[in-house]
Design a protein around this motif. Structure first.
Motif, PDB file in Angstrom:
ATOM      1  N   PRO A 698       0.832  -1.215   0.000  1.00 50.56           N
ATOM      2  CA  PRO A 698       0.000   0.000   0.000  1.00 50.56           C
ATOM      3  C   PRO A 698       0.861   1.257   0.000  1.00 50.56           C
ATOM      4  N   ALA A 699       0.303   2.308  -0.626  1.00 54.94           N
ATOM      5  CA  ALA A 699       1.042   3.559  -0.790  1.00 54.94           C
ATOM      6  C   ALA A 699       1.176   4.301   0.532  1.00 54.94           C
ATOM      7  N   GLY A 700       2.282   5.051   0.665  1.00 53.02           N
ATOM      8  CA  GLY A 700       2.477   5.959   1.778  1.00 53.02           C
ATOM      9  C   GLY A 700       2.499   5.293   3.136  1.00 53.02           C
ATOM     10  N   THR A 701       2.980   4.046   3.219  1.00 47.64           N
ATOM     11  CA  THR A 701       2.982   3.291   4.475  1.00 47.64           C
ATOM     12  C   THR A 701       4.416   3.062   4.930  1.00 47.64           C
ATOM     13  N   VAL A 702       4.656   3.266   6.231  1.00 49.45           N
ATOM     14  CA  VAL A 702       5.979   3.004   6.802  1.00 49.45           C
ATOM     15  C   VAL A 702       6.062   1.513   7.152  1.00 49.45           C
ATOM     16  N   PHE A 703       7.105   0.845   6.662  1.00 55.14           N
ATOM     17  CA  PHE A 703       7.321  -0.566   6.952  1.00 55.14           C
ATOM     18  C   PHE A 703       8.667  -0.740   7.654  1.00 55.14           C
ATOM     19  N   PHE A 704       8.674  -1.675   8.621  1.00 56.84           N
ATOM     20  CA  PHE A 704       9.895  -2.063   9.300  1.00 56.84           C
ATOM     21  C   PHE A 704      10.260  -3.472   8.829  1.00 56.84           C
ATOM     22  N   TYR A 705      11.492  -3.662   8.454  1.00 56.65           N
ATOM     23  CA  TYR A 705      11.972  -4.973   8.014  1.00 56.65           C
ATOM     24  C   TYR A 705      13.071  -5.453   8.955  1.00 56.65           C
ATOM     25  N   ARG A 706      13.122  -6.762   9.135  1.00 51.97           N
ATOM     26  CA  ARG A 706      14.272  -7.348   9.814  1.00 51.97           C
ATOM     27  C   ARG A 706      14.693  -8.604   9.063  1.00 51.97           C
ATOM     28  N   VAL A 707      15.984  -8.796   8.996  1.00 48.69           N
ATOM     29  CA  VAL A 707      16.573  -9.927   8.282  1.00 48.69           C
ATOM     30  C   VAL A 707      17.518 -10.647   9.241  1.00 48.69           C
ATOM     31  N   PHE A 708      17.405 -11.975   9.313  1.00 45.48           N
ATOM     32  CA  PHE A 708      18.338 -12.748  10.133  1.00 45.48           C
ATOM     33  C   PHE A 708      18.619 -14.069   9.435  1.00 45.48           C
ATOM     34  N   ALA A 709      19.720 -14.671   9.823  1.00 52.95           N
ATOM     35  CA  ALA A 709      20.141 -15.933   9.217  1.00 52.95           C
ATOM     36  C   ALA A 709      19.799 -17.085  10.139  1.00 52.95           C
ATOM     37  N   ARG A 710      19.363 -18.195   9.563  1.00 52.20           N
ATOM     38  CA  ARG A 710      19.264 -19.467  10.290  1.00 52.20           C
ATOM     39  C   ARG A 710      20.582 -20.191  10.102  1.00 52.20           C
ATOM     40  N   THR A 711      21.209 -20.575  11.216  1.00 52.06           N
ATOM     41  CA  THR A 711      22.480 -21.288  11.161  1.00 52.06           C
ATOM     42  C   THR A 711      22.278 -22.691  11.699  1.00 52.06           C
ATOM     43  N   PRO A 712      23.282 -23.548  11.653  1.00 55.50           N
ATOM     44  CA  PRO A 712      23.105 -24.901  12.192  1.00 55.50           C
ATOM     45  C   PRO A 712      22.735 -24.915  13.666  1.00 55.50           C
ATOM     46  N   PHE A 713      22.942 -23.812  14.373  1.00 58.55           N
ATOM     47  CA  PHE A 713      22.675 -23.812  15.804  1.00 58.55           C
ATOM     48  C   PHE A 713      21.480 -22.940  16.172  1.00 58.55           C
ATOM     49  N   ALA A 714      21.570 -21.674  15.870  1.00 63.72           N
ATOM     50  CA  ALA A 714      20.521 -20.767  16.311  1.00 63.72           C
ATOM     51  C   ALA A 714      20.418 -19.623  15.319  1.00 63.72           C
ATOM     52  N   ASP A 715      19.380 -18.824  15.470  1.00 64.70           N
ATOM     53  CA  ASP A 715      19.211 -17.670  14.606  1.00 64.70           C
ATOM     54  C   ASP A 715      20.270 -16.626  14.915  1.00 64.70           C
ATOM     55  N   SER A 716      20.742 -15.959  13.870  1.00 65.81           N
ATOM     56  CA  SER A 716      21.670 -14.856  14.074  1.00 65.81           C
ATOM     57  C   SER A 716      20.917 -13.665  14.644  1.00 65.81           C
ATOM     58  N   PRO A 717      21.636 -12.677  15.183  1.00 66.88           N
ATOM     59  CA  PRO A 717      20.967 -11.420  15.510  1.00 66.88           C
ATOM     60  C   PRO A 717      20.343 -10.819  14.252  1.00 66.88           C
ATOM     61  N   VAL A 718      19.401  -9.930  14.449  1.00 61.01           N
ATOM     62  CA  VAL A 718      18.674  -9.374  13.307  1.00 61.01           C
ATOM     63  C   VAL A 718      19.321  -8.079  12.838  1.00 61.01           C
ATOM     64  N   ALA A 719      19.210  -7.826  11.553  1.00 63.07           N
ATOM     65  CA  ALA A 719      19.516  -6.516  10.982  1.00 63.07           C
ATOM     66  C   ALA A 719      18.183  -5.870  10.633  1.00 63.07           C
ATOM     67  N   THR A 720      18.053  -4.577  10.862  1.00 64.70           N
ATOM     68  CA  THR A 720      16.769  -3.909  10.673  1.00 64.70           C
ATOM     69  C   THR A 720      16.898  -2.739   9.701  1.00 64.70           C
ATOM     70  N   ALA A 721      15.794  -2.398   9.079  1.00 66.91           N
ATOM     71  CA  ALA A 721      15.728  -1.253   8.174  1.00 66.91           C
ATOM     72  C   ALA A 721      14.292  -0.748   8.158  1.00 66.91           C
ATOM     73  N   THR A 722      14.141   0.546   7.909  1.00 56.10           N
ATOM     74  CA  THR A 722      12.821   1.181   7.857  1.00 56.10           C
ATOM     75  C   THR A 722      12.677   1.886   6.511  1.00 56.10           C
ATOM     76  N   VAL A 723      11.502   1.791   5.907  1.00 57.18           N
ATOM     77  CA  VAL A 723      11.280   2.411   4.609  1.00 57.18           C
ATOM     78  C   VAL A 723       9.799   2.757   4.493  1.00 57.18           C
ATOM     79  N   GLN A 724       9.516   3.820   3.713  1.00 55.45           N
ATOM     80  CA  GLN A 724       8.125   4.199   3.467  1.00 55.45           C
ATOM     81  C   GLN A 724       7.848   4.113   1.980  1.00 55.45           C
ATOM     82  N   THR A 725       6.776   3.429   1.623  1.00 55.57           N
ATOM     83  CA  THR A 725       6.409   3.347   0.208  1.00 55.57           C
ATOM     84  C   THR A 725       6.022   4.729  -0.299  1.00 55.57           C
ATOM     85  N   TRP A 726       6.159   4.920  -1.635  1.00 51.63           N
ATOM     86  CA  TRP A 726       5.766   6.201  -2.226  1.00 51.63           C
ATOM     87  C   TRP A 726       4.290   6.456  -1.978  1.00 51.63           C
ATOM     88  N   THR A 727       3.993   7.732  -1.737  1.00 46.90           N
ATOM     89  CA  THR A 727       2.583   8.114  -1.765  1.00 46.90           C
ATOM     90  C   THR A 727       2.116   8.082  -3.217  1.00 46.90           C
TER      91      THR A 727
END
Length: 851
Positions: A698-727
């Protein structure tokens, strides 16, 4: 993922070098001193003994000696532990040699555990050559067999995924512990740790059932659990990822409540499931028996995981025992126990009178002088569903077969059909609780056990109703049916002598007697018998159905039996000038409890909900988890780096990052919109992924993203980013001018063609800003005489609006009333007046930006 090598200070499996001063102070605290004194006595005695290569003794001795060295700094303890490890390393094999088992078994895992303790806790005393010997021996005789067992390209050994055996916990737990100890110096150890990780959580969940019950008897279950708890605690410190599961097992699954409730007043466990009568007998705080009472280790760790603590678990930690190879003083007690005052030799917190441990299928009813433990779950090689243990005071008068030599239903206090007992093996069919609950003056359960019997006997109903009345006696009603006439036989087992009377059989105890009065409702034939270590009373009936009502009434030694009568399912019992009435009713051919002493037993059918209430009222929220327990010291995976999020088109967002997480199995991308609290998984990408895009947002909406890796043991810490779609306006600008910015030729009120129509107005009217608009507001005369203007309209916008205004003097402008405006086919139709003779009206359209 980097390997934790020699750059990590030892010890690190359960605590770090920086934690040693706190541990040294801890063992002198009154809460810990009794066990520390016993541990030190044992460690001192080992200094004068030759090493044992018995896998269990070696494991326990290694940990005791290693911990004594850690606390005292006396190198003699470390040298003696190393001597034992070198002796074990010299053995040709660590396995049992069972031909049916490929790979790891109990002995390989126990020897591996001992090696892990020595390598970890005596690391700074070991010479480089000795470290090599221990590593090579552990890899060849412990870790490689484990790799063979869990190799995904080979068919698994029976224990690897089997839910109903303690081998699963021991073999995974001990092998993984060794793999973590040698992780930094052996590729085989790294492979075993990474493959074993995927088995560790399922093994914990298989052993820790709902309400803390288990498939096997308590002591077998504790045996398997203690190993996987060691491995999970070490894994948490290495790579993280297990703190949530440990808290769930402690807080939601109640940690060790089943263990505590099944420890009967005679200080023996109710030996339901595959379990020896004498295993775990006594109480560590009373007589110092190694396995006396609930598992101290299990209770200590789970109490530490409960927010604020749990007094019942802490009592079990301070007063319970552990496996014999710890010699009544496991180092893990000192490491895992919560920092809270001692409950050593204090009275056990008062337990509930009626509890059901759901997945284990075990119920405990206790009131007044009586304690009864009932099996309504799965038999696990014992054939004991429907059986129970009954104590009067602290004397066990209804018993199960006390040894493990006779495991069939014939040796339990349950039902035989045509001489056949229940199906065994794991996981067998289960019984089903139909009713469970309490009323004023009674506790009641009913369990269907017919599914446990082989299909050949064609048993269609076998419901055992059990009522404990006023804590004085027990009533059983057995409701039976088969598709054809069969020989029903109920047995009640005891280790005590039997004396038969006309109407009752007396079980003759040491301090108390128990009268067994049976045969009510339908006719059953009574007989006495014996076998193995037990005597039994049997009630038999040859028919296609039958109802047996039985009373178990305790008295003082030599006391008289009660007077009992049964009519139409109503039992009347008189003794000592008191009368009790227990009424059963029958509807559609099936029985249920109706009333006890005129109190209606209107309990609803059991709905499978928990009945156990955690002992956490008034808990000490200031009590702390040991600081080293959940601290992560190993080099876990780092977060993905360089994460950026950008809008690349209308409703289209692209994420980019660097694939910098070693051993990444997959990358997970999660998203949430501003104002939302929950994250949504939007993509699971390969382990080498570095980008992700999605459109249709949807247009003009602020979204928060997080990305993390699954490893053989546990999830990595997350990396985050924020972005707003064009109005919508930004998307329109980009379409026509190649920019989203409100500047230059794309500015809202700039007229690229100087045609009187600024960009914002063309945006709202749907006109192309790069094509001349011309004169678009030519009035028309409607049939009713109204003046009509038609204005192009692109539709409602979130970021701007079109307003039509009118004026009579070109000075004061007001909006045209809404009822004069109609949206029709991409236009706004404006009716100005119904009378052409009226005053002059001026019209203009205005573009307005919304905030």
């Amino acid at each position: 993922m980097e390997a934790p090598g020699t750059d990590l200070q030892h010890p690190y499996l359960f605590f770090s070098a920086e934690d040693i001063p706190a541990l040294q102070a801890r063992v002198q605290d009154p809460a810990f001193l009794p066990r520390w004194n016993r541990l030190l006595i044992r460690a001192n005695s080992l200094l004068n003994q030759s090493p044992s290569t018995n896998p269990r003794l070696f494991q326990g001795d290694s940990a005791l000696l290693g911990f004594a060295y850690i606390i005292t700094g006396d190198v003699r303890y470390a040298e003696r532990a190393i001597e034992g490890a070198l002796a074990v390393a010299a053995l040709n094999t660590w396995g049992t040699g069972f031909v049916w088992n490929r790979g790891a078994d109990l002995e390989t895992s126990e020897q591996s555990t001992g090696m892990a303790f020595v390598y970890d806790w005596c690391h700074d005393v070991l010479t480089p050559a000795q470290r090599t010997v221990l590593r090579d021996a552990t890899v060849a005789k412990g870790i490689n067999p484990y790799l063979s067992s869990i190799n995904p390209n080979l068919s698994p050994n029976w224990w690897v995924n089997h839910p109903v055996n303690n081998w699963r916990g021991v073999c995974h737990g001990g092998s993984i512990l060794a793999a973590l100890a040698f992780y930094g110096v052996s590729p085989e150890a790294r492979a075993a740790a990474e493959l074993g990780y995927h088995h560790l959580e399922p093994a914990l969940r298989a052993h820790f059932l709902a309400d803390s019950g288990g498939h096997e008897g308590v002591t077998y279950n504790n045996y398997g659990i203690e190993y996987v708890l060691m491995a999970a605690a070490a894994h948490q410190r290495f790579f993280g990822g297990f703190s949530g599961l440990l808290r769930e097992l402690a807080d939601d699954r109640l940690g060790a409540y089943w263990d505590v409730y099944m420890h009967a007043p005679d200080l023996h466990f109710a030996n339901l499931g595959r379990m020896h009568f004498n295993w775990g007998a006594g109480l560590w705080s009373l007589d110092g028996r190694n396995e006396g009472g609930p598992s101290s280790l299990r209770a200590a760790l789970t109490d530490s995981m409960v927010p604020g603590g749990d007094r019942l678990l802490r009592w079990a930690a301070d007063n319970g025992g552990q496996r014999f190879y710890w010699h009544a003083a496991s180092p893990l007690y000192f490491i895992w126990r919560r920092d809270a005052p001692s409950l050593y030799r204090e009275a056990r917190p008062e337990l509930q009178e009626a509890v059901l441990f759901r997945d284990a299928g075990h119920a405990v009813l206790q009131s007044g002088d009586l304690y009864l433990a009932f099996s309504g779950g799965a038999a696990h090689n014992r054939g004991d569903v429907g059986a129970f243990v009954l104590l009067v005071g602290n004397e066990r008068l209804i018993h199960l077969e006390p040894s493990l030599n006779h495991l069939g239903s014939a040796f339990q206090s349950t039902l035989l059909v045509n001489g056949q007992g229940q199906q065994t093996g794991g996981p067998p069919p289960r019984g089903d609780y139909l009713h469970f609950g309490s009323g004023e003056g009674f506790h009641y359960l009913a369990a269907e056990i017919a599914p446990l019997y082989p299909a050949s006997v064609q048993l269609t109903r076998a419901v055992r109703h059990l009522v404990m009345v006023r804590g004085r006696f027990v009533v059983l009603l057995d409701d039976l049916a088969a598709a054809q006439p069969v020989q029903f036989e109920h047995r009640f087992q005891t280790t005590h002598p039997l004396q038969a009377g006309t109407d009752a059989v007396r079980i003759v105890g040491q301090q108390r007697d128990l009268y067994l009065i049976g045969g009510g409702v339908d006719a059953f034939q009574r007989s006495l018998g014996s076998g193995a270590a037990l005597n039994h009373v049997a009630y038999r009936r040859l028919a296609d159905e039958g109802t047996l009502l039985t009373v178990l009434y305790p008295t003082s030694s030599g006391g008289p039996p009660p007077q009992v009568s049964v009519e139409d399912g109503v039992l009347t019992l008189t003794a000592g000038g008191e009368t009790d009435v227990v009424a059963f009713s029958r509807a559609s051919g099936e029985w249920t409890l109706a009333a006890v002493n005129a109190v209606a037993a209107d309990l609803p059918p059991y709905d499978g909900q928990r009945t156990v209430v955690p002992y956490r009222d008034g808990r000490d929220d200031a009590a702390e988890v040991p600081p080293w327990l959940l601290r992560r010291v190993g080099p876990g995976a780092s977060a993905p780096t360089g994460l950026t999020a950008a809008v690349v088109a209308d409703g289209w967002i692209q994420l980019d990052w660097e694939d910098g997480v070693d051993n990444a199995l997959a990358y997970h991308v999660e998203r949430r919109a501003e104002g939302e609290s929950d994250w949504t998984l939007v993509a699971e990408l390969p382990g080498d992924a570095e980008t992700f895009a999605e459109d249709g947002l949807p247009a003009g909406t602020v979204f928060f993203y997080r990305v993390f890796a699954r490893t053989p043991f546990a999830d990595s810490p997350v990396a985050t980013a924020t972005v707003q779609t064009w109005t919508e306006l930004q998307a329109w600008r980009h379409l026509h001018f190649g920019t989203t910015e409100n500047t230059g030729v794309a500015a809202d009120f700039f007229q690229p063609l100087e045609d009187g129509w600024p960009n914002l107005l063309k945006y709202l009217t749907g006109l192309n800003p790069l094509e001349p608009a011309g004169r678009l507001l030519e009035p028309e005369l409607a049939a009713d005489g109204a003046l009509v203007l038609r204005v192009p309209f692109a539709g409602a916008r979130a970021d701007a609006r079109l307003e039509i205004q009118q004026s009579g003097d070109l000075q004061e402008w007001v909006p045209v009333a809404e009822e004069q405006i109609t949206a029709v086919d991409g236009e706004l139709e404006v009716k100005l007046a119904a009378d052409g003779a009226g005053p002059a009206v001026f019209i203009r359209i205005k573009a307005i930006r919304e905030p």
